[in-house]
Design an enzyme around this catalytic site. Structure first.
Site, PDB file in Angstrom:
ATOM      1  N   TRP A 186       0.848  -0.918  -0.262  1.00  0.00           N
ATOM      2  CA  TRP A 186      -0.288  -0.331   0.274  1.00  0.00           C
ATOM      3  C   TRP A 186       0.942   0.852   0.020  1.00  0.00           C
ATOM      4  O   TRP A 186       0.354   2.351   0.416  1.00  0.00           O
ATOM      5  CB  TRP A 186      -0.589   0.033   0.895  1.00  0.00           C
ATOM      6  CG  TRP A 186      -0.612  -0.279   2.283  1.00  0.00           C
ATOM      7  CD1 TRP A 186       0.211   0.812   3.064  1.00  0.00           C
ATOM      8  CD2 TRP A 186      -0.207  -1.867   3.153  1.00  0.00           C
ATOM      9  NE1 TRP A 186       0.800  -0.276   5.179  1.00  0.00           N
ATOM     10  CE2 TRP A 186       0.484  -1.678   4.496  1.00  0.00           C
ATOM     11  CE3 TRP A 186      -0.306  -2.881   2.775  1.00  0.00           C
ATOM     12  CZ2 TRP A 186       0.814  -2.298   5.102  1.00  0.00           C
ATOM     13  CZ3 TRP A 186      -0.024  -3.470   3.543  1.00  0.00           C
ATOM     14  CH2 TRP A 186       0.265  -3.665   4.428  1.00  0.00           C
ATOM     15  N   GLU A 206      -5.240  -0.502   6.709  1.00  0.00           N
ATOM     16  CA  GLU A 206      -4.955  -0.380   8.300  1.00  0.00           C
ATOM     17  C   GLU A 206      -6.600  -0.924   9.248  1.00  0.00           C
ATOM     18  O   GLU A 206      -5.856  -1.766  10.292  1.00  0.00           O
ATOM     19  CB  GLU A 206      -5.689   1.105   8.581  1.00  0.00           C
ATOM     20  CG  GLU A 206      -4.612   2.354   8.222  1.00  0.00           C
ATOM     21  CD  GLU A 206      -3.481   2.199   9.078  1.00  0.00           C
ATOM     22  OE1 GLU A 206      -3.332   1.798  10.506  1.00  0.00           O
ATOM     23  OE2 GLU A 206      -2.044   2.342   9.265  1.00  0.00           O
ATOM     24  N   THR A 249      -4.042  -8.391  13.930  1.00  0.00           N
ATOM     25  CA  THR A 249      -2.945  -8.580  12.469  1.00  0.00           C
ATOM     26  C   THR A 249      -1.467  -8.011  12.724  1.00  0.00           C
ATOM     27  O   THR A 249      -1.437  -6.862  12.758  1.00  0.00           O
ATOM     28  CB  THR A 249      -3.866  -9.169  11.556  1.00  0.00           C
ATOM     29  OG1 THR A 249      -4.902  -9.605  11.687  1.00  0.00           O
ATOM     30  CG2 THR A 249      -2.588 -10.462  10.756  1.00  0.00           C
ATOM     31  N   GLY A 266      -9.919 -13.409  11.826  1.00  0.00           N
ATOM     32  CA  GLY A 266     -10.289 -13.536  12.921  1.00  0.00           C
ATOM     33  C   GLY A 266     -10.735 -12.247  13.000  1.00  0.00           C
ATOM     34  O   GLY A 266     -10.862 -11.254  11.885  1.00  0.00           O
ATOM     35  N   TYR A 310      -8.012   6.254  15.912  1.00  0.00           N
ATOM     36  CA  TYR A 310      -6.887   5.902  15.198  1.00  0.00           C
ATOM     37  C   TYR A 310      -6.718   5.901  13.504  1.00  0.00           C
ATOM     38  O   TYR A 310      -6.458   6.573  13.202  1.00  0.00           O
ATOM     39  CB  TYR A 310      -6.603   4.821  16.111  1.00  0.00           C
ATOM     40  CG  TYR A 310      -5.528   4.009  15.094  1.00  0.00           C
ATOM     41  CD1 TYR A 310      -3.377   4.865  15.001  1.00  0.00           C
ATOM     42  CD2 TYR A 310      -4.924   2.896  13.970  1.00  0.00           C
ATOM     43  CE1 TYR A 310      -2.575   4.150  13.812  1.00  0.00           C
ATOM     44  CE2 TYR A 310      -4.578   2.856  12.621  1.00  0.00           C
ATOM     45  CZ  TYR A 310      -2.953   3.025  12.655  1.00  0.00           C
ATOM     46  OH  TYR A 310      -2.256   2.743  12.424  1.00  0.00           O
ATOM     47  N   ASP A 355      -1.193   4.454  17.689  1.00  0.00           N
ATOM     48  CA  ASP A 355      -1.793   3.281  17.939  1.00  0.00           C
ATOM     49  C   ASP A 355      -0.613   2.619  19.189  1.00  0.00           C
ATOM     50  O   ASP A 355      -0.779   3.152  19.812  1.00  0.00           O
ATOM     51  CB  ASP A 355      -1.382   2.187  16.800  1.00  0.00           C
ATOM     52  CG  ASP A 355      -0.692   2.052  16.478  1.00  0.00           C
ATOM     53  OD1 ASP A 355       0.592   3.048  16.942  1.00  0.00           O
ATOM     54  OD2 ASP A 355      -0.278   0.683  15.310  1.00  0.00           O
ATOM     55  N   CYS A 389      11.368  -0.019  18.872  1.00  0.00           N
ATOM     56  CA  CYS A 389      10.943  -0.191  20.400  1.00  0.00           C
ATOM     57  C   CYS A 389      10.430  -1.063  20.228  1.00  0.00           C
ATOM     58  O   CYS A 389       8.658  -1.058  20.923  1.00  0.00           O
ATOM     59  CB  CYS A 389      10.885   1.320  20.234  1.00  0.00           C
ATOM     60  SG  CYS A 389      10.188   1.736  21.937  1.00  0.00           S
ATOM     61  N   CYS A 434      17.629  -0.728  21.474  1.00  0.00           N
ATOM     62  CA  CYS A 434      18.064   0.453  21.590  1.00  0.00           C
ATOM     63  C   CYS A 434      19.473   1.163  21.375  1.00  0.00           C
ATOM     64  O   CYS A 434      19.262   2.257  20.539  1.00  0.00           O
ATOM     65  CB  CYS A 434      18.323   0.816  22.656  1.00  0.00           C
ATOM     66  SG  CYS A 434      16.174   0.277  24.273  1.00  0.00           S
ATOM     67  N   CYS A 473      15.665   9.708  24.416  1.00  0.00           N
ATOM     68  CA  CYS A 473      15.234   9.143  25.461  1.00  0.00           C
ATOM     69  C   CYS A 473      14.748   8.926  26.355  1.00  0.00           C
ATOM     70  O   CYS A 473      15.679   8.691  26.497  1.00  0.00           O
ATOM     71  CB  CYS A 473      15.632   7.492  24.082  1.00  0.00           C
ATOM     72  SG  CYS A 473      13.802   6.051  25.487  1.00  0.00           S
TER      73      CYS A 473
HETATM   74 FE1  SF4 Z   1      12.643   2.543  21.875  1.00  0.00          FE
HETATM   75 FE2  SF4 Z   1      13.454   4.455  23.898  1.00  0.00          FE
HETATM   76 FE3  SF4 Z   1      14.956   2.241  23.116  1.00  0.00          FE
HETATM   77 FE4  SF4 Z   1      14.447   3.991  20.945  1.00  0.00          FE
HETATM   78  S1  SF4 Z   1      15.644   4.152  22.803  1.00  0.00           S
HETATM   79  S2  SF4 Z   1      14.034   1.391  20.906  1.00  0.00           S
HETATM   80  S3  SF4 Z   1      12.140   4.472  21.616  1.00  0.00           S
HETATM   81  S4  SF4 Z   1      13.201   2.552  24.696  1.00  0.00           S
END
Ligand code: SF4
Length: 364
Positions: free
Chosen positions: A23, A36, A42, A80, A119, A137, A191, A198, A207
Site C-alpha cells: 500500500w 489499516e 494482525t 479473526g 486511530y 496506535d 522499540c 535501543c 529517550c
Molecule cells: Fe524505544 Fe527509547 Fe529504546 Fe528507542 S531508545 S528503542 S525509543 S526505549
C-alpha cells in the site's frame, strides 16, 4: 524536549528504513484504509498476503460495495475478528452510496463511518491524504511512553491526551504521512515491547526511559485482563460421506459464519451431554456421540475456549435437521468445507480433519 530534532531524526531514519509494503506504492486511500483495518490485531507478515488477495478480488470501493458478504467473510477467514470484515463491507456500501465511492479526507468525517475509530481516521487522513494529524496506535503509545518516560499507563485519559497532543506537535508541516509511519515503524521494528533495540534506535539520544534505565518499566502496564475459561461442545453429524453444517444468524456473535452445531457446556453437564442437548435444541434431531475427535483451544475476546469436538450419528432416522438457531443448513463433504467461512475454533478443527483426525471409519 526538542521535538523538531526528534522529528528530523525519525524522518531521516524512515527515509532509509521504510519497508516496501504494497500500500506504500501509491498511498491510494482505499488501499491505506484496507491495510489499516487488516493490521488491527494482525501481524504485518500475515496481513500482506491477505491484503494482496483481497485487493486482487476487490480492487476499489465500488467492487467491495457490490460484494456478497459470504465471499468477503471467506477471504477474511483466518484473520479473526470478523466484525472488521463486516464493517469494511458496510463502510464500502456507505461510501458508494453517499460519498461517491471515495473516502473523506477529514478525520471527523472518517470517524463517523463503520469500523473507523480515531486511530484509523488519523491514519487515513495523514497517510493517504497528507493531512497534518496524528495517528496514535499501541506502537506509538509505547514509543511515547518510553521517549517521554510516562509513569502512568498510556490509555489512562490524561496520559493518552498528552500522547495525542505531543504526536500532533511533533509533525513538521506537510510531513504527517512520513512522520506517522516513522513512529509506527519504530514501534514495530525497533522499540519492541519485550526486546527493544535501543542501540539501533534513531531517537535514543532523546529517550528519557533509555537515559534513566527504565526502558523495561515503560509503558506502565494497565490492569491485567482476567481471562475467562469456557468449555464449548460442537458436533459433526456424519451421514454417507457428508457432514452437516449450518449458517449462523445474520446478527450476533459470528454473524453469517458457518459452524458445526453446538454450544456452551452448562454447569453439571459433560461436554458429550452438552453436544447432544445442543444438537436437539438447534436442529430438533436426537443424536449419539460415536467418537470424541479433538479438543481445540483458542482465544475469543476475554474467553479462553476449549472446544470439545465430537463425531455424531443421528437417532432420528432420515429426518433432516431443522433451523432453530441458524438461517441455512447444508450437507457437504470434507473437501467442500473449504468453500465456507468458519469461526477460528471450527477452522482449526477443519484444518486437522483428514490430517491427524480421521473420519474414515465413522461415516454413518
Ligand atoms: Fe524505544 Fe527509547 Fe529504546 Fe528507542 S531508545 S528503542 S525509543 S526505549
Amino acid at each position: 524536549m526538542d521535538l523538531s530534532a526528534i522529528a528530523a531524526a525519525l524522518l531521516d531514519w524512515f527515509g532509509q528504513s521504510a519497508r516496501a509494503l504494497p500500500w506504500r506504492k501509491s498511498y491510494d486511500p482505499y488501499q491505506v484504509w484496507l491495510s489499516e483495518i487488516m493490521l488491527q490485531q494482525t501481524q504485518m507478515d500475515r496481513a500482506v498476503g491477505y491484503f494482496e488477495r483481497f485487493l486482487g478480488r476487490f480492487p476499489d470501493v465500488s467492487a467491495l460495495a457490490a460484494a456478497d458478504e459470504e465471499e468477503v467473510l471467506k477471504l477474511w477467514e483466518g484473520l479473526g475478528y470478523y466484525s472488521r470484515a463486516r464493517n469494511l463491507l458496510a463502510c464500502a456500501r456507505e461510501l458508494d452510496s453517499h460519498h461517491g465511492g471515495r473516502l473523506p479526507d477529514d478525520p471527523a468525517a472518517l470517524a463517523k463511518l463503520p469500523g473507523i475509530g480515531p486511530y484509523t481516521a488519523g491514519a487515513i487522513a495523514a497517510i493517504a491524504y497528507g493531512r497534518d494529524v496524528p495517528a496514535v496506535d499501541a506502537n506509538v503509545e509505547r514509543v511515547f511512553a518510553r521517549l517521554f518516560d510516562l509513569d502512568l499507563p498510556p490509555k489512562e485519559p490524561k496520559t493518552h491526551a498528552f500522547i495525542v497532543k505531543t504526536a500532533q506537535d511533533l509533525i513538521p508541516p506537510g510531513r504527517a504521512r512520513e512522520l506517522n509511519q516513522a513512529l509506527m515503524e519504530l514501534g514495530a521494528l525497533v522499540c519492541l515491547p519485550k526486546r527493544p533495540r535501543c542501540s539501533e534506535c534513531p531517537v535514543s539520544a532523546f529517550c528519557e526511559a533509555f537515559r534513566l534505565d527504565l526502558v523495561f518499566e515503560r509503558p506502565v502496564p494497565a490492569k491485567a485482563v482476567d481471562y475467562i475459561p469456557m468449555d464449548v461442545a460442537s458436533g459433526l453429524l456424519l451421514r454417507e460421506g457428508m457432514i452437516y453444517i449450518q449458517k449462523r444468524p445474520a446478527q450476533g456473535v459470528w454473524a453469517g459464519l458457518w459452524e458445526f452445531p453446538g454450544g456452551t457446556v452448562e454447569s453439571g453437564e459433560t461436554p458429550a451431554e452438552a453436544v447432544v442437548r445442543e444438537f436437539r435444541e438447534e436442529t430438533g434431531l436426537d443424536v449419539a456421540v460415536t467418537s470424541k475427535l479433538a479438543v481445540v483451544r483458542h482465544g475469543y475476546t476475554r474467553y479462553r475456549v476449549a472446544l470439545h469436538c465430537y463425531a455424531l450419528t443421528s437417532l432420528s432416522g432420515a429426518a433432516e435437521p431443522a433451523l432453530h438457531a441458524a438461517q441455512e443448513g447444508r450437507w457437504v463433504d470434507l473437501a467442500g468445507l473449504d468453500a465456507f467461512a468458519f469461526p477460528a475454533g471450527h477452522k482449526k478443527l477443519i484444518d486437522r480433519l483428514g490430517r491427524d483426525i480421521r473420519l474414515d471409519t465413522l461415516w454413518g
